[in-house]
Design a protein around this motif. Structure first.
Motif, PDB file in Angstrom:
ATOM      1  N   UNK A 354       8.174 -23.186 -10.646  1.00 54.13           N
ATOM      2  CA  UNK A 354       9.338 -24.006 -10.284  1.00 54.13           C
ATOM      3  C   UNK A 354       8.915 -25.200  -9.432  1.00 54.13           C
ATOM      4  N   UNK A 355       7.662 -25.169  -8.930  1.00 54.07           N
ATOM      5  CA  UNK A 355       7.165 -26.282  -8.094  1.00 54.07           C
ATOM      6  C   UNK A 355       6.044 -27.055  -8.791  1.00 54.07           C
ATOM      7  N   UNK A 356       5.845 -26.777 -10.071  1.00 53.44           N
ATOM      8  CA  UNK A 356       4.753 -27.432 -10.805  1.00 53.44           C
ATOM      9  C   UNK A 356       5.196 -28.796 -11.351  1.00 53.44           C
ATOM     10  N   UNK A 357       4.301 -29.776 -11.291  1.00 46.35           N
ATOM     11  CA  UNK A 357       4.524 -31.108 -11.853  1.00 46.35           C
ATOM     12  C   UNK A 357       3.686 -31.233 -13.127  1.00 46.35           C
ATOM     13  N   UNK A 358       4.089 -32.122 -14.013  1.00 47.61           N
ATOM     14  CA  UNK A 358       3.290 -32.421 -15.203  1.00 47.61           C
ATOM     15  C   UNK A 358       2.867 -33.886 -15.163  1.00 47.61           C
ATOM     16  N   UNK A 359       1.626 -34.152 -15.564  1.00 42.09           N
ATOM     17  CA  UNK A 359       1.115 -35.521 -15.619  1.00 42.09           C
ATOM     18  C   UNK A 359       0.638 -35.793 -17.034  1.00 42.09           C
ATOM     19  N   UNK A 360       1.167 -36.870 -17.636  1.00 44.12           N
ATOM     20  CA  UNK A 360       0.797 -37.172 -19.021  1.00 44.12           C
ATOM     21  C   UNK A 360      -0.510 -37.953 -19.074  1.00 44.12           C
ATOM     22  N   UNK A 361      -0.934 -38.288 -20.287  1.00 46.02           N
ATOM     23  CA  UNK A 361      -2.239 -38.939 -20.480  1.00 46.02           C
ATOM     24  C   UNK A 361      -2.305 -40.300 -19.784  1.00 46.02           C
ATOM     25  N   UNK A 363      -1.042 -40.853 -16.906  1.00 54.03           N
ATOM     26  CA  UNK A 363      -1.054 -40.618 -15.461  1.00 54.03           C
ATOM     27  C   UNK A 363       0.325 -40.581 -14.843  1.00 54.03           C
ATOM     28  N   UNK A 364       1.387 -40.768 -15.658  1.00 57.71           N
ATOM     29  CA  UNK A 364       2.751 -40.729 -15.127  1.00 57.71           C
ATOM     30  C   UNK A 364       3.166 -39.299 -14.810  1.00 57.71           C
ATOM     31  N   UNK A 365       3.969 -39.148 -13.756  1.00 60.28           N
ATOM     32  CA  UNK A 365       4.392 -37.809 -13.308  1.00 60.28           C
ATOM     33  C   UNK A 365       5.738 -37.434 -13.895  1.00 60.28           C
ATOM     34  N   UNK A 366       5.899 -36.144 -14.166  1.00 66.34           N
ATOM     35  CA  UNK A 366       7.166 -35.572 -14.602  1.00 66.34           C
ATOM     36  C   UNK A 366       7.436 -34.379 -13.667  1.00 66.34           C
ATOM     37  N   UNK A 367       8.577 -34.435 -12.976  1.00 65.61           N
ATOM     38  CA  UNK A 367       8.811 -33.483 -11.888  1.00 65.61           C
ATOM     39  C   UNK A 367       9.784 -32.375 -12.284  1.00 65.61           C
ATOM     40  N   UNK A 368       9.705 -31.241 -11.553  1.00 65.22           N
ATOM     41  CA  UNK A 368      10.691 -30.183 -11.780  1.00 65.22           C
ATOM     42  C   UNK A 368      12.088 -30.680 -11.395  1.00 65.22           C
ATOM     43  N   UNK A 369      13.088 -30.170 -12.056  1.00 62.88           N
ATOM     44  CA  UNK A 369      14.472 -30.608 -11.789  1.00 62.88           C
ATOM     45  C   UNK A 369      14.906 -30.171 -10.394  1.00 62.88           C
TER      46      UNK A 369
END
Length: 369
Positions: A354-361, A363-369
């Motif tokens: 629930x606290x994990x972020x995703x980073x695409x190729x 380098x942009x971040x995608x955050x948990x809701x």
């Protein structure tokens, strides 16, 4: 001491040395009375930006305004700023009083006004007992306070600090940091602070500009940077120890959230909302799962397995450096008051997704809701 407040603005500012562009098209607006930190690794352009603002370096293109006035071509003395450097640059043959008064005497200010300003600054910085001493009789921290006092007596529109705490030992750095925070509270003046030390930036600034190769990665409040980093660079630079990054591949979304697969084949459902079409295209390439050390905890049902390589005991927390089967090293928080695993033992780690972020190729971040 009365200080007029002034905002600062860089408009399309660039800096070139020959064919080498170190600052490409820089735009930033700082409100009057803000305490802003320019944070980034060595060579990212933060000191160059400060020196252009101060008039110590010419601007290759663009303009700079202080208090709404264009100062791009003005000499340093006419910009209404005061600068504090990493090196104290005090005159060794002069007393503290004369060092602080020197700049005011140069512009032929009345002696009574000089005396008033020096006394007020000395009281503010607790330098009264040192006014008749020479720099050689002062400690490093006292010299730095004198350098700050020399800036304060100018009653400038803005204060510029260029790594002013780098030469101080750890305890003194903490104390001087508190003094700077108090100084800003008393004066309410606009302050710009250049540092590569994220702790200095996080504890002092209202907002932080994270710089990378002359470009702004993110401009936000300290906790915003920490909790919702805009890019992988910010996520890796802000926070101590740094965020962990695990390579993952995208899987089909689960319940409207991104799902990813770890290198060990384990499928994870994150709390990051499903990506839109553009983001999904970027996310089709390999991505990285970002987790702070306190979101990775030892647990028998953990999704990762590794071997404890190093244990860092920091007093308020203990960090476990764990090498995974694929050779990747992750840092996890050991639960407080739990038995400490021995170095070399195998351990399982649970990811708090629930606290994990995703980073695409990109380098942009995608955050948990």
């Amino acid at each position: 001491m009365a200080h007029e407040l002034a905002g600062i603005e860089w408009r399309d500012v660039s800096k070139r040395y020959g064919q080498n562009t170190v600052i490409p098209n820089f735009n930033l607006s700082i409100g009057a009375g803000e305490f802003i930190a320019l944070l980034g690794p060595s060579g990212c352009g933060k000191s160059t930006l400060l020196r252009m603002l101060a008039g110590l370096e010419p601007v290759s293109s663009g303009s700079i305004a202080i208090g709404g006035r264009d100062v791009t071509t003005l000499p340093p003395g006419q910009r209404g700023i005061a600068m504090v450097f990493q090196q104290y640059a005090l005159y060794p043959h002069m007393t503290v009083r004369d060092n602080m008064a020197f700049g005011l005497r140069n512009i032929r200010m009345a002696e009574a006004e000089i005396a008033r300003r020096v006394e007020a600054a000395a009281q503010m910085l607790e330098l009264q007992a040192l006014l008749e001493r020479k720099p050689v009789q002062l400690s490093g921290g006292q010299r730095q306070r004198v350098a700050i006092g020399r800036a304060v007596v100018k009653e400038p529109l803005a204060f510029l600090f260029d790594e002013p705490l780098s030469n101080l030992d750890a305890a003194l750095r903490t104390r001087t940091r508190l003094e700077l925070a108090r100084l800003h509270k008393r004066l309410g003046a606009t302050m710009l602070f250049v540092t590569h030390d994220q702790v200095e930036a996080m504890t002092l600034a209202n907002r932080i500009v994270v710089l990378n190769q002359g470009r702004i990665e993110q401009f936000a409040a300290p906790m915003e940077l920490y909790q919702r980093p805009a890019t992988r660079f910010v996520a890796g630079f802000v926070g101590s120890p740094a965020m962990n990054f695990l390579p993952v591949t995208r899987s089909a979304d689960i319940d409207g959230c991104c799902a990813v697969t770890l290198a060990n084949g384990v499928l994870l459902r994150t709390s990051v909302p499903a990506l839109d079409a553009v983001s999904a295209a970027a996310g089709a390439a390999p991505m990285e799962l970002g987790l702070r050390p306190d979101a990775i905890v030892p647990a028998a049902d953990g999704q990762l397995q590794g071997v404890v390589e190093v244990i860092e005991r920091l007093g308020d927390r203990t960090l476990l450096h764990v090498q995974l089967a694929d050779g990747l090293l992750v840092v996890a928080d050991a639960p407080p008051r739990a038995a400490e695993p021995a170095i070399g033992t195998s351990i399982r780690l649970r990811l708090e997704l629930q606290r994990a972020h995703l980073f695409d190729a990109a380098g942009a971040a995608h955050h948990p809701a």
